[in-house]
Scaffold this motif. Structure first.
Motif, PDB file in Angstrom:
ATOM      1  N   THR A   1      15.356 -12.503  13.172  1.00 36.11           N
ATOM      2  CA  THR A   1      14.887 -11.397  14.014  1.00 36.11           C
ATOM      3  C   THR A   1      13.370 -11.326  14.151  1.00 36.11           C
ATOM      4  OG1 THR A   1      15.084  -9.973  12.049  1.00 36.11           O
ATOM      5  CG2 THR A   1      16.909  -9.951  13.623  1.00 36.11           C
ATOM      6  N   ARG A   2      12.640 -12.212  13.462  1.00 31.17           N
ATOM      7  CA  ARG A   2      11.173 -12.135  13.456  1.00 31.17           C
ATOM      8  C   ARG A   2      10.581 -12.205  14.862  1.00 31.17           C
ATOM      9  NH1 ARG A   2       6.625 -16.410  12.321  1.00 31.17           N
ATOM     10  NH2 ARG A   2       8.258 -17.839  13.005  1.00 31.17           N
ATOM     11  N   LEU A   3      10.924 -13.220  15.631  1.00 29.68           N
ATOM     12  CA  LEU A   3      10.325 -13.368  16.949  1.00 29.68           C
ATOM     13  C   LEU A   3      10.763 -12.267  17.913  1.00 29.68           C
ATOM     14  CD1 LEU A   3       9.493 -16.145  15.747  1.00 29.68           C
ATOM     15  CD2 LEU A   3       9.868 -17.108  18.023  1.00 29.68           C
ATOM     16  N   PRO A   4      12.073 -11.974  18.022  1.00 30.61           N
ATOM     17  CA  PRO A   4      12.457 -10.894  18.930  1.00 30.61           C
ATOM     18  C   PRO A   4      11.829  -9.546  18.587  1.00 30.61           C
ATOM     19  CG  PRO A   4      14.363 -12.244  18.413  1.00 30.61           C
ATOM     20  CD  PRO A   4      13.255 -12.698  17.499  1.00 30.61           C
ATOM     21  N   LEU A   5      11.785  -9.195  17.304  1.00 33.80           N
ATOM     22  CA  LEU A   5      11.204  -7.911  16.923  1.00 33.80           C
ATOM     23  C   LEU A   5       9.707  -7.861  17.210  1.00 33.80           C
ATOM     24  CD1 LEU A   5      13.034  -7.243  13.542  1.00 33.80           C
ATOM     25  CD2 LEU A   5      13.171  -5.794  15.571  1.00 33.80           C
ATOM     26  N   SER A   6       8.987  -8.910  16.846  1.00 36.33           N
ATOM     27  CA  SER A   6       7.533  -8.878  17.020  1.00 36.33           C
ATOM     28  C   SER A   6       7.143  -9.002  18.486  1.00 36.33           C
ATOM     29  CB  SER A   6       6.863  -9.953  16.169  1.00 36.33           C
ATOM     30  OG  SER A   6       7.413 -11.227  16.382  1.00 36.33           O
ATOM     31  N   TYR A   7       7.943  -9.727  19.269  1.00 33.67           N
ATOM     32  CA  TYR A   7       7.679  -9.782  20.710  1.00 33.67           C
ATOM     33  C   TYR A   7       7.946  -8.413  21.343  1.00 33.67           C
ATOM     34  CZ  TYR A   7       8.054 -10.878  25.650  1.00 33.67           C
ATOM     35  OH  TYR A   7       7.879 -10.867  27.012  1.00 33.67           O
ATOM     36  N   SER A   8       9.108  -7.832  21.036  1.00 33.09           N
ATOM     37  CA  SER A   8       9.504  -6.584  21.665  1.00 33.09           C
ATOM     38  C   SER A   8       8.560  -5.447  21.290  1.00 33.09           C
ATOM     39  CB  SER A   8      10.936  -6.240  21.260  1.00 33.09           C
ATOM     40  OG  SER A   8      11.419  -5.120  21.965  1.00 33.09           O
ATOM     41  N   ALA A   9       8.257  -5.313  20.003  1.00 33.96           N
ATOM     42  CA  ALA A   9       7.406  -4.206  19.554  1.00 33.96           C
ATOM     43  C   ALA A   9       5.924  -4.504  19.723  1.00 33.96           C
ATOM     44  CB  ALA A   9       7.699  -3.895  18.084  1.00 33.96           C
ATOM     45  N   GLY A  10       5.566  -5.789  19.768  1.00 35.70           N
ATOM     46  CA  GLY A  10       4.165  -6.159  19.919  1.00 35.70           C
ATOM     47  C   GLY A  10       3.765  -6.337  21.366  1.00 35.70           C
ATOM     48  N   VAL A  11       4.328  -7.356  22.014  1.00 30.70           N
ATOM     49  CA  VAL A  11       4.007  -7.630  23.417  1.00 30.70           C
ATOM     50  C   VAL A  11       4.607  -6.552  24.313  1.00 30.70           C
ATOM     51  CG1 VAL A  11       4.176  -9.307  25.292  1.00 30.70           C
ATOM     52  CG2 VAL A  11       3.934 -10.104  22.920  1.00 30.70           C
ATOM     53  N   GLY A  12       5.882  -6.251  24.091  1.00 28.65           N
ATOM     54  CA  GLY A  12       6.584  -5.318  24.955  1.00 28.65           C
ATOM     55  C   GLY A  12       6.003  -3.924  24.947  1.00 28.65           C
ATOM     56  N   GLN A  13       5.431  -3.504  23.823  1.00 28.98           N
ATOM     57  CA  GLN A  13       4.855  -2.172  23.730  1.00 28.98           C
ATOM     58  C   GLN A  13       3.325  -2.188  23.834  1.00 28.98           C
ATOM     59  OE1 GLN A  13       6.536   0.295  20.608  1.00 28.98           O
ATOM     60  NE2 GLN A  13       8.536  -0.709  20.801  1.00 28.98           N
ATOM     61  N   GLY A  14       2.778  -3.311  24.282  1.00 26.62           N
ATOM     62  CA  GLY A  14       1.359  -3.376  24.586  1.00 26.62           C
ATOM     63  C   GLY A  14       0.430  -3.395  23.392  1.00 26.62           C
ATOM     64  N   ARG A  15       0.950  -3.767  22.209  1.00 24.52           N
ATOM     65  CA  ARG A  15       0.095  -3.788  21.023  1.00 24.52           C
ATOM     66  C   ARG A  15      -0.764  -5.052  20.960  1.00 24.52           C
ATOM     67  NH1 ARG A  15       4.948  -1.163  18.407  1.00 24.52           N
ATOM     68  NH2 ARG A  15       4.206   0.841  17.557  1.00 24.52           N
ATOM     69  N   PHE A  16      -0.241  -6.164  21.490  1.00 25.03           N
ATOM     70  CA  PHE A  16      -1.033  -7.379  21.612  1.00 25.03           C
ATOM     71  C   PHE A  16      -0.450  -8.227  22.733  1.00 25.03           C
ATOM     72  CE2 PHE A  16       1.494  -7.903  17.562  1.00 25.03           C
ATOM     73  CZ  PHE A  16       2.508  -8.703  18.060  1.00 25.03           C
ATOM     74  N   SER A  17      -1.206  -9.235  23.135  1.00 28.96           N
ATOM     75  CA  SER A  17      -0.813 -10.086  24.254  1.00 28.96           C
ATOM     76  C   SER A  17       0.239 -11.099  23.819  1.00 28.96           C
ATOM     77  CB  SER A  17      -2.029 -10.829  24.800  1.00 28.96           C
ATOM     78  OG  SER A  17      -2.453 -11.817  23.866  1.00 28.96           O
ATOM     79  N   ILE A  18       0.869 -11.727  24.798  1.00 28.12           N
ATOM     80  CA  ILE A  18       1.832 -12.771  24.476  1.00 28.12           C
ATOM     81  C   ILE A  18       1.146 -13.972  23.844  1.00 28.12           C
ATOM     82  CG2 ILE A  18       1.765 -13.858  26.772  1.00 28.12           C
ATOM     83  CD1 ILE A  18       4.854 -14.282  26.394  1.00 28.12           C
TER      84      ILE A  18
END
Length: 462
Positions: free
Chosen positions: A344-361
């Motif tokens: 779940t590492r990549l999906p969670l960090s992408y969704s909560a990070g990139v998806g919520q605008g916390r950092f870029s892709i």
């Protein structure tokens, strides 16, 4: 064999661009527009998808055994789950070996096991469980053998004291090794655990209370003082969990100290309120360090965004909930610690990070693939999309939504601490050295295909 990934959006740590990617015999050969591979090429259409380097998780415990307690996965099941989540390389932390064993014992033992089980590529960390002339003498040979990092514990059996840590740092620094640290102040933790035991305070919440945030920050400060005094020797702090610990690291970085830090999804997305769940549910979250406050979460997200935290790993350690209850229901001190998370590492960090605008892709790719590969002596073979790199590739669907549940994940463990969380963004295809190992929810990997990676000595920076 030739493969051509067409019409995708290539994402690296530095840039995002539309291009095709040509693979020849498992290696990236060309990246560019309008590529063709001739009559024998196999085409993969990545329209509307991101093309990412395979994830690199440099903190896993896929086969950990502590006496009669053993994690659920084992190497095969853990690596299979990792592949479903878009991770193509791990660097695994062994437990301590038999008393007085050599520095090579655990890496060699793990290599024997993995030779028949591995479905993705792997490195192995060393582990220091004592310090004497033999151990110090063997450090250069360990690094030369492709094991370029090794771990020191400041708590648990096999922990080192400050004199021993200073000796290890000097030897590792001279041999171009990177020393990883589990940073918690053992004396304070031991005293609190004993106190809570005497007072009959043995539920899961007291696990967290026995490891306050100062135990992490103070231990990190000790490590950094020793490393700085020894000549600015590089150190790597695993599973950072607190704002106070991050502040110590940021101060050290500001003075030019070579310190690198990782954190994990559990410290970003779960907090100490989990321990208040009705027993025995709170035991699911017994891990070290424990879950922290929402303020700590916010600080860690900021650290990931501004670069003061370098790596997003998992500390995947899949003791089952059944075993957590079996051993720990009457006393948190007997509960095996850790949680699953490699899938779940990549999906969670992408969704909560990139998806919520916390950092870029691009920052996402840097955190989960590129910088961990650089720090652990794997780059540019791993963590990169460039000619000459291994064709470890993830075709990522940014619109695919899933609700996390243990019944739909591929781990062997009987729970996920992230159950019920909704994520947007998931890998549709995972490729290892040009071979598709996961596609559209089906697994095509084979035991023994994963290779041991001889990691290069630490380069001095990332």
């Amino acid at each position: 064999m030739k493969q051509l990934i067409k019409n995708g959006t290539i994402v690296t740590a530095e840039k995002t661009f539309r291009a095709d990617l040509l693979i020849v015999d498992g290696i990236i050969a060309k990246i560019g527009s309008g590529l063709t591979g001739g009559a024998t090429v196999t085409e993969i259409d990545a329209s509307g998808r991101y093309v990412l380097p395979g994830g690199v998780d440099v903190h896993t415990h896929l086969n950990l055994a502590l006496g009669e307690r053993r994690v659920s996965d084992g190497f095969y099941q853990g690596m299979r789950a990792a592949a479903f989540g878009g991770t193509t390389t791990i660097v695994d932390h062994p437990e301590a070996g038999p008393a007085d064993c050599s520095l090579f014992h655990q890496p060699d033992y793990y290599r024997e096991l993995l030779a028949h089980e591995a479905v993705i590529d792997y490195g192995i960390h060393g582990v220091f469980q004592r310090v004497d002339s033999e151990v110090l003498r063997d450090i250069p040979a360990l690094i030369h053998s492709g094991v370029s990092s090794a771990k020191v514990y400041l708590t648990y059996d096999g922990m080192l004291n400050d004199v021993e840590i200073a000796q290890v740092l000097q030897a590792m620094g001279a041999a171009q090794g990177l020393t990883a640290f589990h940073a918690e102040d053992d004396a304070v933790i031991r005293a609190l655990r004993e106190q809570f035991g005497r007072e009959g305070k043995r539920s899961a919440v007291y696990h967290a209370l026995s490891r306050p945030d100062t135990t992490e920050a103070d231990a990190i400060a000790r490590i950094l003082e020793l490393a700085w005094a020894g000549g600015n020797i590089p150190v790597y702090i695993v599973h950072l969990s607190t704002a106070k610990g991050l502040a110590v690291i940021e101060q050290a970085k500001a003075r030019g100290q070579r310190v690198f830090a990782e954190t994990c999804p559990q410290y970003l997305l779960l907090d100490q309120s989990c321990y208040q769940q009705a027993e025995p549910e709170g035991l699911k979250y017994v891990m070290a360090p424990p879950l922290r406050s929402s303020a700590d979460q916010q600080a860690l997200w900021r650290g990931l965004s501004n670069g003061s935290i370098d790596v997003l790993a998992t500390d995947h350690c899949s003791f089952s909930f059944a075993d957590k209850v079996k051993y720990g229901q009457a006393d948190f001190r007997q509960c095996p610690g850790g949680c699953p998370g490699v899938e779940t590492r990549l999906p969670l960090s992408y969704s909560a990070g990139v998806g919520q605008g916390r950092f870029s892709i691009n920052r996402f790719v840097d955190l989960v693939a590129t910088t961990p590969a650089k720090l652990m002596g794997l780059y540019p073979r791993k963590g990169a999309l460039q000619p000459g790199a291994d064709a470890d590739i993830v075709v990522w669907n940014p619109e695919l939504e899933k609700t996390l549940a243990v019944t739909t994940l591929h781990q062997q463990c009987d729970y996920t601490p992230f159950a019920g969380m909704q994520v947007k963004g998931w890998p549709e295809l995972t490729m290892l050295r040009g071979r598709i190992i996961v596609k559209d929810g089906d697994f095509f990997g084979e035991k023994g295909f994963g290779e041991f990676l001889e990691r290069t000595p630490f380069a001095g920076s990332c």
